[in-house]
Design a protein around this motif. Structure first.
Motif, PDB file in Angstrom:
ATOM      1  N   THR A 116       0.879  -1.208  -0.004  1.00 30.83           N
ATOM      2  CA  THR A 116       0.062   0.043   0.234  1.00 30.83           C
ATOM      3  C   THR A 116       0.873   1.202  -0.091  1.00 30.83           C
ATOM      4  O   THR A 116       1.902   1.176   0.905  1.00 30.83           O
ATOM      5  CB  THR A 116      -0.845   0.077   1.148  1.00 30.83           C
ATOM      6  OG1 THR A 116      -1.647  -1.263   1.262  1.00 30.83           O
ATOM      7  CG2 THR A 116      -1.748   1.175   1.188  1.00 30.83           C
ATOM      8  N   VAL A 117       0.643   2.327  -1.090  1.00 31.12           N
ATOM      9  CA  VAL A 117       1.354   3.531  -1.030  1.00 31.12           C
ATOM     10  C   VAL A 117       0.128   4.619  -0.410  1.00 31.12           C
ATOM     11  O   VAL A 117      -0.779   4.459  -0.796  1.00 31.12           O
ATOM     12  CB  VAL A 117       1.803   3.840  -2.309  1.00 31.12           C
ATOM     13  CG1 VAL A 117       3.027   2.675  -2.610  1.00 31.12           C
ATOM     14  CG2 VAL A 117       0.768   3.891  -3.509  1.00 31.12           C
ATOM     15  N   VAL A 118       0.823   5.439   0.453  1.00 30.92           N
ATOM     16  CA  VAL A 118      -0.076   6.556   0.637  1.00 30.92           C
ATOM     17  C   VAL A 118       0.523   7.615   0.235  1.00 30.92           C
ATOM     18  O   VAL A 118       1.687   8.092   0.383  1.00 30.92           O
ATOM     19  CB  VAL A 118       0.080   6.879   2.340  1.00 30.92           C
ATOM     20  CG1 VAL A 118      -0.675   7.999   2.835  1.00 30.92           C
ATOM     21  CG2 VAL A 118      -0.428   5.518   3.078  1.00 30.92           C
ATOM     22  N   ALA A 132      -0.969   8.102  -8.713  1.00 32.07           N
ATOM     23  CA  ALA A 132      -1.894   6.989  -8.199  1.00 32.07           C
ATOM     24  C   ALA A 132      -2.278   6.104  -9.131  1.00 32.07           C
ATOM     25  O   ALA A 132      -2.272   4.961  -9.149  1.00 32.07           O
ATOM     26  CB  ALA A 132      -3.339   7.803  -7.662  1.00 32.07           C
ATOM     27  N   LEU A 133      -2.574   6.449 -10.507  1.00 30.29           N
ATOM     28  CA  LEU A 133      -2.612   5.626 -11.630  1.00 30.29           C
ATOM     29  C   LEU A 133      -1.599   4.634 -11.720  1.00 30.29           C
ATOM     30  O   LEU A 133      -2.034   3.324 -12.065  1.00 30.29           O
ATOM     31  CB  LEU A 133      -2.936   6.530 -12.948  1.00 30.29           C
ATOM     32  CG  LEU A 133      -3.290   5.560 -14.194  1.00 30.29           C
ATOM     33  CD1 LEU A 133      -4.483   4.616 -14.081  1.00 30.29           C
ATOM     34  CD2 LEU A 133      -3.375   6.264 -15.378  1.00 30.29           C
ATOM     35  N   VAL A 137      -1.792   0.646 -11.552  1.00 29.74           N
ATOM     36  CA  VAL A 137      -1.543  -0.387 -12.706  1.00 29.74           C
ATOM     37  C   VAL A 137      -0.291  -1.119 -12.037  1.00 29.74           C
ATOM     38  O   VAL A 137      -0.207  -2.430 -12.906  1.00 29.74           O
ATOM     39  CB  VAL A 137      -1.359   0.297 -13.955  1.00 29.74           C
ATOM     40  CG1 VAL A 137      -2.429   0.950 -14.328  1.00 29.74           C
ATOM     41  CG2 VAL A 137      -0.010   0.975 -13.872  1.00 29.74           C
ATOM     42  N   ARG A 138       0.549  -1.027 -11.135  1.00 33.64           N
ATOM     43  CA  ARG A 138       1.539  -1.813 -10.739  1.00 33.64           C
ATOM     44  C   ARG A 138       0.920  -2.634  -9.626  1.00 33.64           C
ATOM     45  O   ARG A 138       1.607  -3.294  -8.803  1.00 33.64           O
ATOM     46  CB  ARG A 138       2.782  -0.845 -10.230  1.00 33.64           C
ATOM     47  CG  ARG A 138       3.358  -0.517 -11.385  1.00 33.64           C
ATOM     48  CD  ARG A 138       4.294   0.747 -10.895  1.00 33.64           C
ATOM     49  NE  ARG A 138       5.151   1.260 -11.914  1.00 33.64           N
ATOM     50  CZ  ARG A 138       4.799   1.996 -13.057  1.00 33.64           C
ATOM     51  NH1 ARG A 138       3.576   2.359 -13.158  1.00 33.64           N
ATOM     52  NH2 ARG A 138       5.673   2.336 -13.920  1.00 33.64           N
ATOM     53  N   GLU A 139      -0.408  -2.719  -9.247  1.00 31.40           N
ATOM     54  CA  GLU A 139      -1.142  -3.558  -8.541  1.00 31.40           C
ATOM     55  C   GLU A 139      -0.606  -3.220  -6.991  1.00 31.40           C
ATOM     56  O   GLU A 139      -0.810  -4.077  -6.065  1.00 31.40           O
ATOM     57  CB  GLU A 139      -0.813  -4.967  -8.572  1.00 31.40           C
ATOM     58  CG  GLU A 139      -1.578  -5.330  -9.999  1.00 31.40           C
ATOM     59  CD  GLU A 139      -1.340  -6.691 -10.395  1.00 31.40           C
ATOM     60  OE1 GLU A 139      -0.979  -7.538  -9.503  1.00 31.40           O
ATOM     61  OE2 GLU A 139      -2.074  -7.081 -11.432  1.00 31.40           O
ATOM     62  N   ASN A 167     -11.700   5.043 -10.345  1.00 33.24           N
ATOM     63  CA  ASN A 167     -11.075   4.179 -11.328  1.00 33.24           C
ATOM     64  C   ASN A 167      -9.939   3.617 -10.837  1.00 33.24           C
ATOM     65  O   ASN A 167      -9.473   2.595 -11.453  1.00 33.24           O
ATOM     66  CB  ASN A 167     -10.703   5.082 -12.399  1.00 33.24           C
ATOM     67  CG  ASN A 167     -12.127   6.129 -13.131  1.00 33.24           C
ATOM     68  OD1 ASN A 167     -12.912   5.622 -12.894  1.00 33.24           O
ATOM     69  ND2 ASN A 167     -11.756   7.016 -13.737  1.00 33.24           N
ATOM     70  N   MET A 168      -9.367   4.096  -9.469  1.00 37.89           N
ATOM     71  CA  MET A 168      -8.172   3.380  -9.182  1.00 37.89           C
ATOM     72  C   MET A 168      -8.410   2.786  -7.785  1.00 37.89           C
ATOM     73  O   MET A 168      -7.404   2.260  -7.294  1.00 37.89           O
ATOM     74  CB  MET A 168      -6.841   4.396  -8.981  1.00 37.89           C
ATOM     75  CG  MET A 168      -6.630   5.000 -10.410  1.00 37.89           C
ATOM     76  SD  MET A 168      -5.916   6.511 -10.298  1.00 37.89           S
ATOM     77  CE  MET A 168      -6.857   7.428 -11.547  1.00 37.89           C
TER      78      MET A 168
END
Length: 179
Positions: A116-118, A132-133, A137-139, A167-168
Motif C-alpha cells: 500500500t502506498v499513501v 495514483a494511476l 496499474v502496478r497493483e 477508477n483506481m
C-alpha cells in the motif's frame, strides 16, 4: 525492512513557486503543511517506509541538497522549510508527473514488500493523480491523504480525487487515518 507493508510517498514539496500557477497552488499548499508534517511524523514513529520524490525540473545533475537549496531560495520558503526531507530517508528525483516514471520507486517498494502506498504532496490534479494511476496499474493499493494534497485548481483537484477513488480504487482519507 520496516516490518510494515505500507509506504508514505511525499511528492514535490520542494517547489520554488516561481511558475505560472504558483499563486493558486501556494494558497492551497498552506492548508496541507500541518497534515503532511503530522503524516511524516506518524510514519517515522511507526517505522513505516517514508520516501520523498521531487521533480528535478530537467536538471539531471541536481542532488537532494541542490533541490532543497533552490526551493528555500524561491518565493515561498515558508511552505518549503517544514517539509524539507530529512537526510536519513529515501529521496528520489523524478523527471515527469508520476513518482514512478524514470525512478527506481517500484523496485524499492517491491524490495521492501510494500503493498500500500499513501500519497501526499503536490499537485492533486497532476502528479498525485498520475502517481495514483501508476501505483494502481502496478497493483499497489492506494491511499490518498486528502488533507495533505494540494491542487492548483480546486475543481480539477476534486475531480482528480473522485477519479482516483472510482477508477483506481484509492482510499481517500484524512492524513491522520492513513496509517
Amino acid at each position: 525492512m520496516s516490518g510494515t507493508t505500507t509506504a508514505v510517498v511525499v511528492m514535490d514539496v520542494l517547489n520554488t513557486y516561481d511558475h505560472e500557477d504558483a499563486e493558486a497552488l501556494a494558497a492551497n499548499v498552506e492548508t496541507t503543511i500541518d497534515p503532511i508534517v503530522r503524516l511524516i511524523d506518524k510514519a517515522r514513529r511507526a517505522d513505516v517506509e517514508l520516501i520523498f520524490v521531487n521533480d528535478n525540473h530537467g536538471d539531471f545533475s541536481a542532488s537532494r541538497d541542490d533541490l532543497v537549496r533552490r526551493a528555500l531560495a524561491g518565493k515561498r520558503p515558508d511552505l518549503v522549510q517544514p517539509l524539507v526531507p530529512p537526510g536519513n530517508f529515501a529521496f528520489l528525483p523524478k523527471v515527469r508527473h508520476s513518482v514512478f516514471y524514470g525512478t527506481p520507486l517500484e523496485y524499492a517498494l517491491n524490495r521492501e514488500g510494500i503493498e500500500t502506498v499513501v500519497l501526499a504532496g503536490q499537485v492533486t490534479e497532476q502528479c498525485v493523480l498520475y502517481s495514483a494511476l501508476d501505483a494502481y496499474v502496478r497493483e499497489f493499493s492506494v491511499r490518498v491523504a486528502v488533507d495533505a494534497v494540494a491542487a492548483i485548481h480546486d475543481d480539477l483537484g476534486e475531480a482528480a480525487l473522485r477519479m482516483m477513488e472510482r477508477n483506481m480504487r484509492a482510499e481517500l482519507l484524512p492524513a491522520g487515518d492513513c496509517l
